[in-house]
Design a protein around this motif. Structure first.
Motif, PDB file in Angstrom:
ATOM      1  N   PRO A  25      -1.578   7.975  -9.756  1.00 53.23           N
ATOM      2  CA  PRO A  25      -0.925   7.655  -8.472  1.00 53.23           C
ATOM      3  C   PRO A  25      -1.836   7.814  -7.257  1.00 53.23           C
ATOM      4  O   PRO A  25      -1.724   7.050  -6.295  1.00 53.23           O
ATOM      5  N   SER A  26      -2.732   8.795  -7.298  1.00 53.30           N
ATOM      6  CA  SER A  26      -3.614   9.020  -6.142  1.00 53.30           C
ATOM      7  C   SER A  26      -4.550   7.846  -5.903  1.00 53.30           C
ATOM      8  O   SER A  26      -5.001   7.625  -4.772  1.00 53.30           O
ATOM      9  N   HIS A  27      -4.856   7.078  -6.932  1.00 45.32           N
ATOM     10  CA  HIS A  27      -5.807   5.973  -6.779  1.00 45.32           C
ATOM     11  C   HIS A  27      -5.313   4.943  -5.763  1.00 45.32           C
ATOM     12  O   HIS A  27      -6.084   4.451  -4.940  1.00 45.32           O
ATOM     13  N   ALA A  28      -4.033   4.606  -5.831  1.00 47.38           N
ATOM     14  CA  ALA A  28      -3.473   3.618  -4.899  1.00 47.38           C
ATOM     15  C   ALA A  28      -3.535   4.128  -3.463  1.00 47.38           C
ATOM     16  O   ALA A  28      -3.870   3.372  -2.537  1.00 47.38           O
ATOM     17  N   ILE A  29      -3.233   5.412  -3.272  1.00 47.10           N
ATOM     18  CA  ILE A  29      -3.269   6.006  -1.938  1.00 47.10           C
ATOM     19  C   ILE A  29      -4.699   6.015  -1.393  1.00 47.10           C
ATOM     20  O   ILE A  29      -4.950   5.635  -0.249  1.00 47.10           O
ATOM     21  N   ILE A 135     -10.784  -4.823  -8.338  1.00 42.32           N
ATOM     22  CA  ILE A 135      -9.867  -4.288  -9.334  1.00 42.32           C
ATOM     23  C   ILE A 135     -10.112  -2.797  -9.496  1.00 42.32           C
ATOM     24  O   ILE A 135     -11.255  -2.349  -9.640  1.00 42.32           O
ATOM     25  N   CYS A 136      -9.043  -2.039  -9.469  1.00 44.62           N
ATOM     26  CA  CYS A 136      -9.099  -0.594  -9.729  1.00 44.62           C
ATOM     27  C   CYS A 136      -7.970  -0.282 -10.700  1.00 44.62           C
ATOM     28  O   CYS A 136      -6.817  -0.143 -10.295  1.00 44.62           O
ATOM     29  N   GLY A 137      -8.300  -0.199 -12.003  1.00 41.79           N
ATOM     30  CA  GLY A 137      -7.244  -0.061 -13.010  1.00 41.79           C
ATOM     31  C   GLY A 137      -6.367  -1.296 -12.984  1.00 41.79           C
ATOM     32  O   GLY A 137      -6.846  -2.418 -13.102  1.00 41.79           O
ATOM     33  N   ARG A 138      -5.063  -1.088 -12.754  1.00 42.20           N
ATOM     34  CA  ARG A 138      -4.146  -2.220 -12.643  1.00 42.20           C
ATOM     35  C   ARG A 138      -3.923  -2.635 -11.190  1.00 42.20           C
ATOM     36  O   ARG A 138      -3.138  -3.545 -10.914  1.00 42.20           O
ATOM     37  N   LEU A 139      -4.609  -1.970 -10.279  1.00 43.05           N
ATOM     38  CA  LEU A 139      -4.513  -2.318  -8.866  1.00 43.05           C
ATOM     39  C   LEU A 139      -5.470  -3.464  -8.555  1.00 43.05           C
ATOM     40  O   LEU A 139      -6.560  -3.539  -9.108  1.00 43.05           O
ATOM     41  N   GLY A 140      -5.053  -4.326  -7.672  1.00 43.63           N
ATOM     42  CA  GLY A 140      -5.908  -5.415  -7.234  1.00 43.63           C
ATOM     43  C   GLY A 140      -5.789  -5.607  -5.735  1.00 43.63           C
ATOM     44  O   GLY A 140      -4.679  -5.594  -5.203  1.00 43.63           O
TER      45      GLY A 140
END
Length: 274
Positions: A25-29, A135-140
């Motif tokens: 979760p911290s990755h998105a933030i 791309i960061c994991g499933r984040l784009g």
């Protein structure tokens, strides 16, 4: 003289580059906050597309030629294997740290610009290009940080809050996967399993030692996995019924408090007949 530069070197050196964990979760933030800070910086320099990029050297964007070769004096960059964008970003942060120590006015004004992305790397996140996106994991996200991001409120990226987010993620990724899914649950061993779970939760850093978080998580795990440990479930029910949010001993953001409140109500609803 090189305080910020040496601090940044140590941060990069201490990252476990073999540890890659996607979708915490911290990755998105952290990614959002990095983009927000970059957007403010790029607006300050009046940099627009197509040269407006999230991952780029702020030193070069500022028109500054460094008098030293950062790569040559920072062997810790060689610890980063197969992630060239990650390596470049760490290089950019070292360049910026050097300029901060040199009292460059722009660097001083935006001295924390790279902090969120370095923290993301520390927490196992990685970034790469994919066509026109990052791309960061499933984040784009787009490669280009929009100027609209400048108007957003900054995200709170204190370590204790990021830890709380990530530790909740760990419950599902580690505790259930490595322990619960390998159990042979029998009726006569339910209380023993509950006691074992309770011990794990008390030892787990994710609970931060707070009793209501421990009991809420224990109730969720027992109910989800149909572990009929009625004695322990009654203890869970009693403690959650008596709990008030003002009794919480740790600092949580409002969103986390709301989530905890929802989880407690859900557990109590399931335990209504016990």
């Amino acid at each position: 003289m090189y305080k910020k530069f040496e601090e940044t070197r140590i941060r990069i050196k201490n990252i476990d580059w073999l540890n890659k964990e996607e979708d915490k979760p911290s990755h998105a933030i952290l990614l959002f906050e990095f983009y927000r800070r970059r957007a403010i910086f790029l607006d300050h320099l009046s940099i627009s597309t197509p040269v407006r990029r999230a991952f780029h050297s702020a030193a070069k964007e500022s028109g500054i030629q460094l008098p030293i070769d950062i790569e040559a004096i920072c062997p810790e960059l060689e610890l980063i294997k197969d992630d060239w964008l990650v390596k470049w970003t760490c290089l950019f942060s070292l360049e910026w740290a050097y300029l901060i120590d040199q009292k460059n006015p722009v660097a001083l004004q935006f001295q924390d610009m790279y902090d969120p992305i370095i923290e993301l790397f520390k927490r196992g996140g990685r970034v790469q290009y994919h066509h026109a996106d990052i791309i960061c994991g499933r984040l784009g996200r787009s490669r280009i940080p929009s100027s609209s991001l400048s108007s957003y409120e900054p995200k709170d990226i204190r370590n204790e809050l990021l830890d709380e987010m990530d530790n909740a993620w760990y419950y599902n990724q580690i505790l259930e996967k490595n322990y619960l899914l390998n159990l042979t649950i029998e009726e006569d061993s339910a209380e023993k399993i509950a006691a074992n779970l309770l011990e794990q939760l008390r030892d787990c850093k994710a609970t931060l030692g707070d009793s209501v978080i421990i009991q809420t998580t224990l109730g969720e795990l027992l109910l989800k996995n149909k572990i009929h440990a009625y004695k322990q479930l009654r203890i869970v029910k009693t403690e959650l019924e008596q709990f008030k949010m003002d009794d919480l001993k740790i600092l949580l953001p409002n969103a986390e408090k709301e989530d905890l409140s929802f989880r407690i109500k859900r557990v109590l609803t399931s335990l209504k007949e016990i």
